[in-house]
Design a protein around this motif. Structure first.
Motif, PDB file in Angstrom:
ATOM      1  N   ARG A  94       0.839  -1.193   0.000  1.00 53.75           N
ATOM      2  CA  ARG A  94       0.000   0.000   0.000  1.00 53.75           C
ATOM      3  C   ARG A  94       0.882   1.253   0.000  1.00 53.75           C
ATOM      4  O   ARG A  94       1.069   1.906   1.030  1.00 53.75           O
ATOM      5  CB  ARG A  94      -0.925  -0.017   1.214  1.00 53.75           C
ATOM      6  CG  ARG A  94      -2.031   1.021   1.193  1.00 53.75           C
ATOM      7  CD  ARG A  94      -2.927   0.873   2.421  1.00 53.75           C
ATOM      8  NE  ARG A  94      -3.947   1.916   2.480  1.00 53.75           N
ATOM      9  CZ  ARG A  94      -5.089   1.892   1.801  1.00 53.75           C
ATOM     10  NH1 ARG A  94      -5.351   0.871   0.989  1.00 53.75           N
ATOM     11  NH2 ARG A  94      -5.958   2.873   1.917  1.00 53.75           N
ATOM     12  N   CYS A  96       0.456   4.230  -0.938  1.00 50.87           N
ATOM     13  CA  CYS A  96      -0.173   5.509  -0.599  1.00 50.87           C
ATOM     14  C   CYS A  96      -0.064   5.830   0.886  1.00 50.87           C
ATOM     15  O   CYS A  96      -0.321   6.968   1.303  1.00 50.87           O
ATOM     16  CB  CYS A  96      -1.632   5.500  -1.026  1.00 50.87           C
ATOM     17  SG  CYS A  96      -2.645   4.240  -0.211  1.00 50.87           S
ATOM     18  N   THR A  97       0.309   4.845   1.705  1.00 50.30           N
ATOM     19  CA  THR A  97       0.478   5.074   3.144  1.00 50.30           C
ATOM     20  C   THR A  97       1.498   6.173   3.410  1.00 50.30           C
ATOM     21  O   THR A  97       1.376   6.917   4.389  1.00 50.30           O
ATOM     22  CB  THR A  97       0.922   3.781   3.846  1.00 50.30           C
ATOM     23  OG1 THR A  97      -0.021   2.738   3.563  1.00 50.30           O
ATOM     24  CG2 THR A  97       1.023   3.960   5.345  1.00 50.30           C
ATOM     25  N   SER A  99       2.282   8.643   1.207  1.00 47.31           N
ATOM     26  CA  SER A  99       2.107   9.756   0.263  1.00 47.31           C
ATOM     27  C   SER A  99       2.219  11.113   0.952  1.00 47.31           C
ATOM     28  O   SER A  99       2.724  12.079   0.363  1.00 47.31           O
ATOM     29  CB  SER A  99       0.758   9.636  -0.445  1.00 47.31           C
ATOM     30  OG  SER A  99      -0.302   9.636   0.498  1.00 47.31           O
ATOM     31  N   TRP A 100       1.770  11.212   2.209  1.00 49.41           N
ATOM     32  CA  TRP A 100       1.838  12.488   2.934  1.00 49.41           C
ATOM     33  C   TRP A 100       3.271  12.967   3.102  1.00 49.41           C
ATOM     34  O   TRP A 100       3.545  14.180   3.126  1.00 49.41           O
ATOM     35  CB  TRP A 100       1.190  12.345   4.314  1.00 49.41           C
ATOM     36  CG  TRP A 100       1.883  11.335   5.203  1.00 49.41           C
ATOM     37  CD1 TRP A 100       1.673   9.986   5.229  1.00 49.41           C
ATOM     38  CD2 TRP A 100       2.907  11.605   6.158  1.00 49.41           C
ATOM     39  NE1 TRP A 100       2.507   9.387   6.155  1.00 49.41           N
ATOM     40  CE2 TRP A 100       3.266  10.364   6.744  1.00 49.41           C
ATOM     41  CE3 TRP A 100       3.549  12.759   6.586  1.00 49.41           C
ATOM     42  CZ2 TRP A 100       4.243  10.255   7.723  1.00 49.41           C
ATOM     43  CZ3 TRP A 100       4.523  12.660   7.565  1.00 49.41           C
ATOM     44  CH2 TRP A 100       4.870  11.418   8.130  1.00 49.41           C
ATOM     45  N   GLU A 103       4.917  13.621  -0.810  1.00 40.39           N
ATOM     46  CA  GLU A 103       4.451  14.825  -1.496  1.00 40.39           C
ATOM     47  C   GLU A 103       5.264  16.055  -1.127  1.00 40.39           C
ATOM     48  O   GLU A 103       5.340  17.010  -1.903  1.00 40.39           O
ATOM     49  CB  GLU A 103       2.972  15.070  -1.171  1.00 40.39           C
ATOM     50  CG  GLU A 103       2.037  14.050  -1.808  1.00 40.39           C
ATOM     51  CD  GLU A 103       0.612  14.185  -1.297  1.00 40.39           C
ATOM     52  OE1 GLU A 103       0.397  15.042  -0.391  1.00 40.39           O
ATOM     53  OE2 GLU A 103      -0.266  13.454  -1.785  1.00 40.39           O
ATOM     54  N   SER A 279       9.620   5.540   2.489  1.00 36.52           N
ATOM     55  CA  SER A 279       8.976   6.513   1.609  1.00 36.52           C
ATOM     56  C   SER A 279       9.583   6.477   0.208  1.00 36.52           C
ATOM     57  O   SER A 279       8.859   6.528  -0.795  1.00 36.52           O
ATOM     58  CB  SER A 279       9.103   7.917   2.208  1.00 36.52           C
ATOM     59  OG  SER A 279       8.421   8.015   3.435  1.00 36.52           O
ATOM     60  N   ALA A 282       8.385   3.355  -1.446  1.00 31.16           N
ATOM     61  CA  ALA A 282       6.998   3.508  -1.884  1.00 31.16           C
ATOM     62  C   ALA A 282       6.897   4.387  -3.122  1.00 31.16           C
ATOM     63  O   ALA A 282       6.052   4.166  -4.001  1.00 31.16           O
ATOM     64  CB  ALA A 282       6.167   4.106  -0.756  1.00 31.16           C
ATOM     65  N   GLU A 283       7.770   5.379  -3.239  1.00 33.31           N
ATOM     66  CA  GLU A 283       7.764   6.281  -4.384  1.00 33.31           C
ATOM     67  C   GLU A 283       8.102   5.545  -5.682  1.00 33.31           C
ATOM     68  O   GLU A 283       7.626   5.909  -6.762  1.00 33.31           O
ATOM     69  CB  GLU A 283       8.767   7.416  -4.144  1.00 33.31           C
ATOM     70  CG  GLU A 283       8.709   8.533  -5.164  1.00 33.31           C
ATOM     71  CD  GLU A 283       9.667   9.656  -4.813  1.00 33.31           C
ATOM     72  OE1 GLU A 283       9.632  10.683  -5.504  1.00 33.31           O
ATOM     73  OE2 GLU A 283      10.445   9.512  -3.846  1.00 33.31           O
TER      74      GLU A 283
END
Length: 414
Positions: A94, A96-97, A99-100, A103, A279, A282-283
Motif C-alpha cells: 500500500r 499511498c500510506t 504519500s503524505w 508529497e 517513503s 513507496a515512491e
C-alpha cells in the motif's frame, strides 16, 4: 593509556558497561547509536576493590539501574531492522500510506535526516570525542580511509561488472560514497568489537562527508549523469554537519532540557530513518511492480525461469547489487584491518563501519540532486538489507569471542 583505563572511560561513555574481554550475555544498549555523555552520581560512593596481595586498590563507579520505562524505550529502539522491514512491506502493498511524506519531498527528506543528525549531536560531547581520537588515532584514521576508499571502489566495480543502468549506477555509487551509518555502533556492540573506535569513526566520517561524499560522487558518477559537487557539499553541510553541531551546542548549554529528551532520541531516530527509507521505496514501487509484472508475463515456461526473469528486473538487480556491496564491504574491511595488524576487536569495528553506510544521507542527496527517482532506490533498499546483514554478522561474531582468536597486534594498542 592502559586497557583498564580505557575500559573505565567506556563505562562513562556507554550507558551499560561493556568490555570486549568479558563474556557478557546479549543486551540492549540504552543509546546504542551515538556517543553517550558521561553520567555523574554524586550521591554514590565508588566501589573499591583491593588486589589479592593488598598492595593496591582500584575504584569503580557505581552504575545506577535504569528505570523500567527507559529500558523499554531502549528495547524499542533496538528493533530498527524490524521497523524498516515491516515498513518496506507496507510500502510495497500500500504505497499511498507514505504519500503524505513523499508529497513534501525533498524538503521532508532533508528535515528527516536533519532530525537524525540533531539527535546524534545531542548525545555528543566534543571533548570526549577529541580524547578518544587521541587515544587511538591510527586506528581511527585507518578506518576513515578504508571507508572512503574500499566502498567507492566496490560501488564502481559492481556497477560496471553488472552493467547497471545509469540511474542505478549513480545510486549505488552515491551510496558507496556516503559515510558510515550510526547503526554500525549497535552492531559493533553486539559483535563484541571496539565500540569506542566505532563511535569515533562514525562521527569523523560523517563530518568528512561534507567534502569527500560530493567529491568522490562527482569523480565516479560524473561519467553516468551530471553531478554538481558544490550543491552536494552545501546539502551535506546543511543536513549533516550543522544539525550535529547544533545538537552538541544544545547539549552543553541546556543540559537539563537535553537530559529529558535524550532517552527518547534513539527511538525517534530509528523511526525517522525507517520513514525515510520506506517513503523512497513507496515512491518507486509502482515502477517496480510494472517491471515485475512484465517479467512474470513473459516468463511462462517454468517457475524457475520466471524467478530468474524477476531477479533480472530492476528490483532484483538492485537487491543483488546492494547485497554484493555490503558483503564485500564487510569482508574487505575485515581483511584490510587484519593485514594492517589490528587486534580482533578493532578488526570487527572497522569491518562493520566500512560495510554499513548512512543510507539516509544517500536517499536525501539522491532525491534532491538527481532527476531520476531510481537513483534513490539503492540507498532505500540498502536501509533494509544492510541492517539485516549487519545484525546477522554481529550475532555471528558474538558466538566467537575475540579472546579465542589471535589477538596479536603490532599497531593500534595503547
Amino acid at each position: 593509556m592502559s586497557a583498564m583505563s580505557l575500559s573505565l572511560r567506556l563505562n562513562h561513555l556507554l550507558s551499560h558497561p561493556f568490555s570486549p574481554s568479558t563474556r557478557n550475555p546479549i543486551f540492549n544498549p540504552t543509546k546504542p547509536t551515538f556517543l553517550i555523555p558521561p553520567k555523574k552520581f554524586p550521591h554514590k560512593k565508588p566501589l573499591k576493590i583491593r588486589s589479592s596481595n593488598g598492595e593496591s586498590e582500584q575504584s569503580f563507579p557505581i552504575i545506577q539501574e535504569k528505570p523500567k520505562w527507559e529500558k523499554m524505550v531502549s528495547d524499542a529502539a533496538s528493533l530498527y531492522p524490524i521497523y524498516v522491514t515491516l515498513g518496506g512491506v507496507v510500502a510495497y502493498v500500500r504505497p499511498c500510506t507514505f504519500s503524505w511524506f513523499i508529497e513534501k519531498a525533498p524538503t521532508s527528506y532533508s528535515l528527516g535526516l536533519g532530525f537524525i543528525m540533531l539527535s546524534m549531536g545531542l548525545t555528543l560531547e566534543l571533548k570526549d570525542l577529541i580524547n578518544l581520537f587521541l587515544q587511538n588515532s591510527f586506528a581511527i584514521l585507518f578506518g576513515c580511509l578504508a571507508q572512503y576508499t574500499i566502498m567507492p571502489v566496490l560501488g564502481l566495480a559492481i556497477s560496471k561488472i553488472l552493467r547497471l543502468s545509469p540511474s542505478l549506477s549513480a545510486g549505488l555509487i552515491l551510496l558507496s560514497c556516503c559515510p558510515g551509518g550510526t547503526a554500525s555502533n549497535v552492531v559493533t556492540l553486539i559483535a563484541q568489537g571496539d565500540v569506542a573506535l566505532s563511535i569515533v569513526m562514525t562521527v569523523c566520517t560523517t563530518l568528512g562527508a561534507v567534502l569527500l561524499t560530493p567529491t568522490l560522487t562527482k569523480i565516479l558518477v560524473g561519467t553516468y549523469v551530471p553531478v554538481d559537487a558544490l550543491k552536494l557539499s552545501i546539502s551535506t553541510l546543511q543536513v549533516v554537519v550543522l544539525p550535529i553541531l547544533l545538537g552538541s551546542y544544545m547539549q552543553s548549554k541546556f543540559p537539563k532540557a537535553v537530559k529529558l529528551v535524550t532517552p527518547f532520541s534513539p527511538l525517534f531516530t530509528v523511526l525517522a530513518a525507517s520513514l525515510l527509507a520506506c517513503s523512497v521505496f513507496a515512491e518507486n514501487v509502482v515502477h517496480l511492480k510494472s517491471s515485475i509484472a512484465g517479467a512474470s508475463v513473459s516468463s511462462d515456461l517454468s517457475p524457475l525461469l520466471r524467478l530468474k526473469t524477476i531477479l533480472s528486473s530492476e528490483l532484483g538487480v538492485t537487491v543483488l547489487t546492494v547485497l554484493l556491496l555490503h558483503f564485500a564491504g564487510f569482508f574487505v574491511g575485515y581483511i584490510s584491518a587484519t593485514v594492517a595488524g589490528f587486534r580482533e576487536t578493532q578488526r570487527r569495528a572497522i569491518s562493520i563501519e566500512v560495510g554499513m553506510q548512512n543510507s539516509s544521507l544517500g536517499v536525501v542527496l539522491a532525491t534532491a540532486h538527481f532527476s531520476s527517482s531510481m537513483v534513490a532506490l539503492p540507498p532505500a533498499i540498502s536501509a533494509v538489507i544492510m541492517n539485516i546483514m549487519g545484525s546477522s554478522l554481529g550475532y555471528f561474531w558474538r558466538c566467537i569471542h575475540p579472546a579465542n582468536l589471535s589477538t596479536s597486534s603490532t599497531v593500534g594498542n595503547n
